[in-house]
Scaffold this motif. Structure first.
Motif, PDB file in Angstrom:
ATOM      1  N   VAL A  39       0.838  -1.194   0.000  1.00  0.00           N
ATOM      2  CA  VAL A  39       0.000   0.000   0.000  1.00  0.00           C
ATOM      3  C   VAL A  39       0.875   1.246   0.000  1.00  0.00           C
ATOM      4  N   GLN A  47       1.466   3.075  -7.366  1.00  0.00           N
ATOM      5  CA  GLN A  47       0.769   3.219  -6.086  1.00  0.00           C
ATOM      6  C   GLN A  47      -0.461   2.317  -6.075  1.00  0.00           C
ATOM      7  N   ASN A  49      -3.958   0.923  -4.224  1.00  0.00           N
ATOM      8  CA  ASN A  49      -4.992   1.288  -3.262  1.00  0.00           C
ATOM      9  C   ASN A  49      -5.127   0.221  -2.195  1.00  0.00           C
ATOM     10  N   SER A  50      -5.458   0.629  -0.979  1.00  0.00           N
ATOM     11  CA  SER A  50      -5.599  -0.334   0.116  1.00  0.00           C
ATOM     12  C   SER A  50      -6.757  -1.294  -0.112  1.00  0.00           C
ATOM     13  N   ASN A  51      -7.660  -0.948  -1.025  1.00  0.00           N
ATOM     14  CA  ASN A  51      -8.797  -1.809  -1.341  1.00  0.00           C
ATOM     15  C   ASN A  51      -8.516  -2.683  -2.557  1.00  0.00           C
ATOM     16  N   SER A  52      -7.234  -2.834  -2.921  1.00  0.00           N
ATOM     17  CA  SER A  52      -6.854  -3.602  -4.100  1.00  0.00           C
ATOM     18  C   SER A  52      -6.986  -5.099  -3.839  1.00  0.00           C
ATOM     19  N   SER A  83      -2.633  -2.413 -12.112  1.00  0.00           N
ATOM     20  CA  SER A  83      -2.812  -1.032 -12.564  1.00  0.00           C
ATOM     21  C   SER A  83      -3.318  -0.952 -13.999  1.00  0.00           C
TER      22      SER A  83
END
Length: 467
Positions: A39, A47, A49-52, A83
């Motif tokens: 994260v 970068q 996302n923490s919700n990935s 990404s």
């Protein structure tokens, strides 16, 4: 009285608030470090996302798969894939990777030299398309095949289909559809591991090479003791083991140059020993902690070249490699005699092909096992100790520290935490006074980075010295 009750209530409220705050901080601290680093990202990576879905995989109950993804150094590759695409991950259950997988195949995947095979196997379970269980394709005349994220799959695709009410991917059944869903991807649980044909072929090739090395020569050829040559040259088929013992293929002297020995090497070079030795030295450097050993083999001695010739002639070797911490304890006296580095290394070369498993099974069954070394007539003693294999005796002993650093069927490298010396030398060594300060061999003109660079130049090139 009311004021007292009000004060007590405030104390209880602040106590509960403090406990909740500490608990929240502890939970945040216990988060999977890999997921936290993912994260956070880096200057060289995308970068996330923490919700990935990638963060969810690392923190999920698919622990075996997430650990293998980290060992295979795939985090950056998967960051780039997430990404660019909305991906689907077919995650094998933990039991499929831990217990159901063939132990020999799993050892093959975890060997440092087979990193690409492990990467291809893991990426074969991921496709750059989102497929939810509600939109699972039904079996029709036209197959529904998808390319995986594996780059070296040789065009092999994954068929995603539903048959007789069961959702399938390849030959694996979906047991947990839509187990983890995120905006950038979805994870389905599957019952077994999907093995691409390219990885299976690499494993079969390596196993065939090991079976060849396990063939023992039949008969006892007559050797002339004066010339160390066969009295009657015998025809040797391609791929057969050499007919001369390894000692008869080596000329006497402080630096043993292998004499021409009839074997599968011969003029046709059925075994490319030089490439295999380069490969194992390069693996030592990448593994880390064995740079001094690689430096001695390549720069201080000609042992790397000699080992390459022996392997080309069809011989097999097991290298007991002391780590850098052990090599740093060698003193000037131990290395000052002519040929001393070679003699030390010869005592760490066993003319057999042994792995951590074979040696441990031997000491478990027979107690003490004595292995021949290339330093005649000395043998190295091995026994079981603390659930591992211990070599040598007394203070001069060493433990098997890093098992199976390199195993290709002809050269096996086992990391140990000490430098071994024959028992006679240990007894003959005079006791040192307590006040004496041991002078450790150092290389003040070269830094550690330069030593690694020199070792890699020698390993990748033609074993030239680096001064």
């Amino acid at each position: 009285m009311d004021f007292h009750i009000y004060g007590v209530s405030r104390i209880i409220f602040y106590t509960i608030f403090t406990v909740l705050a500490i608990t929240g901080a502890a939970l945040q601290q216990n988060q999977n470090p890999s997921a936290k680093n993912l994260v956070a990202g880096s200057s060289n990576s995308v970068q996330i996302n923490s919700n990935s879905v990638l963060v969810a995989l690392l923190d999920s109950h698919y622990t075996e798969l997430s650990e293998l993804v980290e060992k295979a150094l795939l985090l950056q590759t998967l960051e780039e894939a997430v990404s660019k695409h909305n991906i689907t991950i077919f995650a094998p259950r933990n039991e499929a990777l831990e217990r159901d997988l063939d132990p020999e195949f799993k050892r093959f995947l975890l060997e440092p030299g087979n990193l690409k095979s492990l990467q291809n196997l893991l990426l074969f379970h991921m496709i750059p398309t989102r497929i939810e269980s509600t939109r699972w394709p039904v079996k029709v005349e036209k197959p529904n095949n998808h390319n995986s994220l594996a780059r070296d799959s040789n065009g092999e695709t994954l068929e995603v289909v539903e048959k007789n009410g069961e959702k399938l991917v390849g030959i694996a059944k979906i047991i947990k559809p839509d187990d983890i869903t995120r905006p950038d991807g979805i994870i389905h649980g599957i019952e077994r591991v999907l093995i691409p044909k390219s990885v299976q072929q690499d494993f079969n090739t390596r196993r065939s090479l090991r079976s060849i090395s396990a063939v023992l020569p039949e008969g006892a050829p007559e050797v002339d003791p004066r010339t160390h040559r066969l009295k009657k040259p015998a025809p040797v088929p391609a791929g057969a083991p050499p007919v001369l013992p390894v000692y008869d293929a080596m000329a006497p002297g402080p630096s043993l140059a292998p004499a021409p020995a009839p074997g599968p090497g011969g003029p046709h070079h059925h075994f490319d020993g030089e490439s295999q030795v380069k490969d194992f030295i390069q693996t030592l450097l990448h593994y880390g902690g064995y740079n001094e050993m690689a430096d001695i083999l390549v720069n201080l001695t000609s042992l790397a070249t000699e080992m390459g010739r022996l392997v080309s002639e069809g011989y097999v070797l097991t290298v007991l490699a002391p780590n850098d911490e052990a090599m740093a304890k060698l003193t000037t006296d131990q290395l000052s005699e002519p040929g001393a580095p070679e003699q030390i290394m010869y005592y760490h070369l066993i003319p057999e092909y042994q792995t951590e498993e074979s040696m441990y099974n031997a000491v478990r069954r027979f107690g003490k096992v004595r292995y021949d070394t290339l330093r005649l007539p000395h043998k190295v003693v091995a026994e079981e100790a603390d659930g591992s294999v211990k070599f040598g005796q007394g203070e001069g002993s060493a433990y098997l520290f890093d098992p199976d650093i390199y195993t290709d069927g002809r050269i096996s490298v086992q990391g140990i935490d000490g430098v071994l010396f024959p028992v006679e030398e240990n007894k003959a060594a005079p006791p040192k006074p307590a006040a004496a300060v041991t002078k450790v061999v150092g290389k003040p003109r070269r830094g550690k980075l330069m030593e690694m660079a020199c070792g890699m130049v020698g390993a990748i090139g033609h074993f030239t010295s680096c001064n």
